[in-house]
Design a protein around this motif. Structure first.
Motif, short mmCIF file in Angstrom:
data_model
loop_
_atom_site.label_atom_id
_atom_site.label_comp_id
_atom_site.label_asym_id
_atom_site.label_seq_id
_atom_site.Cartn_x
_atom_site.Cartn_y
_atom_site.Cartn_z
N LEU A 1 28.28 62.89 59.23
CA LEU A 1 27.32 61.94 58.68
C LEU A 1 26.40 62.64 57.68
CD1 LEU A 1 26.34 59.04 58.78
CD2 LEU A 1 24.86 59.64 60.70
N TYR A 2 26.02 63.87 57.97
CA TYR A 2 25.23 64.66 57.03
C TYR A 2 25.98 64.85 55.72
CZ TYR A 2 23.41 68.82 54.74
OH TYR A 2 22.96 69.70 53.79
N HIS A 3 27.27 65.19 55.82
CA HIS A 3 28.08 65.40 54.62
C HIS A 3 28.28 64.09 53.84
CE1 HIS A 3 29.74 69.33 56.46
NE2 HIS A 3 28.88 69.60 55.52
N PHE A 4 28.39 62.98 54.56
CA PHE A 4 28.48 61.68 53.87
C PHE A 4 27.22 61.43 53.06
CE2 PHE A 4 26.92 57.27 54.16
CZ PHE A 4 27.79 56.68 53.26
N ASP A 5 26.07 61.66 53.67
CA ASP A 5 24.80 61.44 53.00
C ASP A 5 24.68 62.34 51.77
OD1 ASP A 5 22.29 59.95 53.15
OD2 ASP A 5 21.33 61.88 53.53
N MET A 6 25.13 63.57 51.90
CA MET A 6 25.07 64.53 50.80
C MET A 6 25.94 64.06 49.63
SD MET A 6 26.13 68.58 50.89
CE MET A 6 27.84 68.19 51.33
N ARG A 7 27.14 63.61 49.93
CA ARG A 7 28.04 63.15 48.87
C ARG A 7 27.57 61.83 48.26
NH1 ARG A 7 34.20 63.52 50.72
NH2 ARG A 7 34.39 62.67 48.58
N LEU A 8 26.94 60.99 49.07
CA LEU A 8 26.40 59.73 48.56
C LEU A 8 25.26 60.01 47.58
CD1 LEU A 8 26.33 56.65 48.56
CD2 LEU A 8 24.89 56.74 50.61
N ARG A 9 24.40 60.95 47.92
CA ARG A 9 23.31 61.33 47.00
C ARG A 9 23.87 61.81 45.67
NH1 ARG A 9 21.11 63.96 51.66
NH2 ARG A 9 21.78 65.97 50.80
N SER A 10 24.91 62.63 45.73
CA SER A 10 25.52 63.16 44.52
C SER A 10 26.11 62.04 43.67
CB SER A 10 26.61 64.18 44.89
OG SER A 10 27.24 64.69 43.73
N LEU A 11 26.75 61.09 44.31
CA LEU A 11 27.35 59.97 43.61
C LEU A 11 26.28 59.11 42.94
CD1 LEU A 11 30.12 58.66 43.05
CD2 LEU A 11 29.79 57.28 45.11
N TRP B 1 32.89 54.00 39.13
CA TRP B 1 31.88 54.43 40.11
C TRP B 1 32.04 53.66 41.42
CZ3 TRP B 1 27.62 52.55 42.83
CH2 TRP B 1 26.78 53.52 43.37
N ILE B 2 32.30 52.37 41.34
CA ILE B 2 32.51 51.57 42.55
C ILE B 2 33.74 52.06 43.31
CG2 ILE B 2 33.08 49.27 43.44
CD1 ILE B 2 31.50 48.10 41.10
N THR B 3 34.78 52.43 42.57
CA THR B 3 36.00 52.96 43.20
C THR B 3 35.69 54.25 43.96
OG1 THR B 3 37.42 51.99 41.49
CG2 THR B 3 38.33 53.82 42.77
N GLU B 4 34.87 55.11 43.36
CA GLU B 4 34.47 56.35 44.04
C GLU B 4 33.64 56.04 45.28
OE1 GLU B 4 33.26 59.91 41.76
OE2 GLU B 4 33.39 58.60 40.01
N SER C 1 35.89 54.83 48.02
CA SER C 1 36.64 55.96 48.60
C SER C 1 35.76 56.77 49.55
CB SER C 1 37.15 56.86 47.47
OG SER C 1 37.82 57.98 47.98
N LEU C 2 34.51 56.97 49.16
CA LEU C 2 33.58 57.73 50.01
C LEU C 2 33.32 57.00 51.32
CD1 LEU C 2 31.61 60.13 50.31
CD2 LEU C 2 29.87 58.71 49.19
N LEU C 3 33.05 55.70 51.24
CA LEU C 3 32.79 54.92 52.44
C LEU C 3 34.01 54.86 53.35
CD1 LEU C 3 30.77 51.99 50.83
CD2 LEU C 3 29.86 53.75 52.36
N ASP C 4 35.17 54.78 52.74
CA ASP C 4 36.40 54.74 53.53
C ASP C 4 36.64 56.06 54.25
OD1 ASP C 4 38.95 53.34 54.25
OD2 ASP C 4 39.82 55.02 53.14
N HIS D 1 34.24 56.41 59.99
CA HIS D 1 34.13 56.69 61.42
C HIS D 1 32.69 57.02 61.82
CE1 HIS D 1 34.55 60.58 59.47
NE2 HIS D 1 34.20 61.21 60.58
N VAL D 2 31.83 57.30 60.83
CA VAL D 2 30.43 57.61 61.16
C VAL D 2 29.44 56.71 60.41
CG1 VAL D 2 30.78 60.01 61.84
CG2 VAL D 2 30.43 59.47 59.41
N CYS D 3 29.85 56.18 59.27
CA CYS D 3 28.93 55.36 58.47
C CYS D 3 28.99 53.90 58.92
CB CYS D 3 29.28 55.47 56.99
SG CYS D 3 28.31 54.35 55.95
N GLU D 4 27.85 53.40 59.38
CA GLU D 4 27.73 51.99 59.74
C GLU D 4 27.08 51.28 58.55
OE1 GLU D 4 26.96 51.78 64.40
OE2 GLU D 4 25.61 53.22 63.43
N LEU D 5 27.84 50.41 57.90
CA LEU D 5 27.42 49.82 56.63
C LEU D 5 26.05 49.14 56.70
CD1 LEU D 5 30.75 48.29 55.27
CD2 LEU D 5 29.55 50.33 54.45
N TYR D 6 25.78 48.48 57.82
CA TYR D 6 24.52 47.73 57.89
C TYR D 6 23.31 48.64 57.83
CZ TYR D 6 23.61 48.96 62.81
OH TYR D 6 23.33 49.63 63.98
#
Length: 302
Positions: A73-83, A262-265, A268-271, A275-280
Motif C-alpha cells: 500500500l505504501y508503494h501504491f501511494d508512492m507510485r500514485l504521487r509520481s503519476l 495518463w488514465i491508462t497508466e 494499470s496502477l490501480l489494477d 489487493h490493497v487499494c480500496e477505491l472508496y
C-alpha cells in the motif's frame, strides 16, 4: 501541565521492538529479516499511516492484515504521487504559458511590476508576491534568466518571470488577476465561469505539494474542497476527495492523447494494487474510468 498528558518522550525503539509492537497489535509478519530491512528504509511512523484503514482500535488491527500488504500500500501511494506529479506538470506549464501570453499582450512585457494591472486586495499582498518573484529570479540559474540578468540589466519579460514561479505562486498570480482577464484564461478551457479555476488551482497546488513532499495521499481528505462542475455534481463526486481533484484535471488537460494515456497508466496502477487499494478510500466510484474519459457536457465548446 495537564496531568493527562505525558511530559517525557518515549525512548527510541529497536527494529525488533518495532516489529514486536506490530505483532502485539495483530499484524502478521511473514519474513522478519526482510521487514527489518524495510524499516531501515521506511520510517516506522511513516508506515503506520498506511495501517490506519486497518485499525479496529488503538491496539488492534483487522484480522489477516499483513506487513507485506502494508508495504504494498505504501508503494501504491508512492507510485500514485509520481503519476499525479506527471500530470500536474502538464497543467502547471500550460497555465504559465496562457497567463503570461495574455498579460504580456494586454499590459506589456513587464506588466507584473504594475499593481494596477491586478486585483490584489491589499498592497502588502502585492508587495509580498513581487518580492518573492524577484527572489526567485535572483536565485535562478536558468540560462534564459541569466541572459536577461546580464544583457537587459535585470529586466525580465513576463514570459521569463513566470517560469520561475512555483505552482503556489502561480495560483496566487491567477487568483489576483482581474475578473475580465480570468475569463480569457477560463475560456481557453471552455469554462463558463472563472470561479472554478480559483478553487481548482488552489486545491491542485496543495495536492501537488503533498505529492512533492512525499506525504500520504491514500485515505486522506483534501484540506481544500474543489469547486464542482455541473457534471461532477450530477455524478455525486465528493469535493474533498482525491478523485474530486482528479476529475478537475479532465477539464485542464486539453491534449486528449496525453489525458487518455495518463488514465491508462492510472488504470494499470490501480489494477496492479487492487489487493490493497480500496477505491472508496480515495473517492473513486466503481465507474471512475468512464467518468474521466467522458467528454464534458458543461463546457462552452460542447
Amino acid at each position: 501541565m495537564d496531568g493527562n498528558h505525558e511530559t517525557n518522550l518515549k525512548p527510541p525503539a529497536t527494529y525488533t521492538e518495532m516489529l514486536d509492537k506490530f505483532k502485539d497489535r495483530g499484524l502478521i509478519i511473514q519474513d522478519e529479516i526482510k521487514a527489518v530491512g524495510i524499516l531501515k528504509r521506511i520510517n516506522y511512523y511513516r508506515l503506520t499511516g498506511y495501517l490506519l484503514p486497518y485499525k479496529l482500535d488503538e491496539n488492534q488491527y483487522r484480522e489477516g492484515t499483513t506487513f507485506e500488504n502494508i508495504v504494498d500500500l505504501y508503494h501504491f501511494d508512492m507510485r500514485l504521487r509520481s503519476l499525479l506529479l506527471d500530470i500536474f506538470e502538464y497543467v502547471e506549464i500550460s497555465m504559465r504559458s496562457l497567463i503570461s501570453y495574455h498579460l504580456a499582450h494586454k499590459y506589456g512585457v513587464e506588466c507584473y511590476n504594475e499593481p494596477v494591472n491586478f486585483s490584489f486586495r491589499k498592497s502588502i499582498d502585492y508587495d509580498k508576491f513581487i518580492s518573492k518573484l524577484y527572489e526567485e529570479l535572483d536565485r535562478s540559474k536558468e540560462i534564459f534568466v541569466s541572459h536577461h540578468k546580464h544583457n537587459y540589466r535585470q529586466r525580465y519579460p513576463i514570459w521569463v518571470a513566470v517560469e520561475v514561479l512555483s505552482f503556489s505562486s502561480l495560483s496566487i498570480l491567477y487568483t489576483n488577476m482581474k475578473p475580465e482577464d480570468k475569463r480569457v484564461i477560463c475560456k481557453q478551457f471552455g469554462l463558463k465561469t472563472n470561479k472554478l479555476m480559483d478553487s481548482w488551482l488552489h486545491s491542485l497546488c496543495i495536492l501537488r505539494n503533498r505529492c512533492a513532499h512525499f506525504s500520504r495521499i491514500y485515505d486522506t481528505k483534501l484540506t481544500h474542497q474543489v469547486a464542482l462542475t455541473f457534471d461532477a455534481q450530477k455524478l455525486k463526486i465528493k469535493p474533498n476527495t482525491l478523485f474530486g481533484a482528479i476529475f478537475t484535471l479532465k477539464y485542464l488537460v486539453q491534449d486528449q492523447t496525453t489525458w487518455s494515456s495518463w488514465i491508462t497508466e492510472l488504470n494499470s496502477l490501480l489494477d496492479h494494487y487492487n489487493h490493497v487499494c480500496e477505491l472508496y478510500r480515495i473517492g473513486f466510484p466503481e465507474d471512475w474510468e468512464n467518468y474521466l474519459r467522458s467528454i464534458p457536457t458543461d463546457t462552452s465548446y460542447t
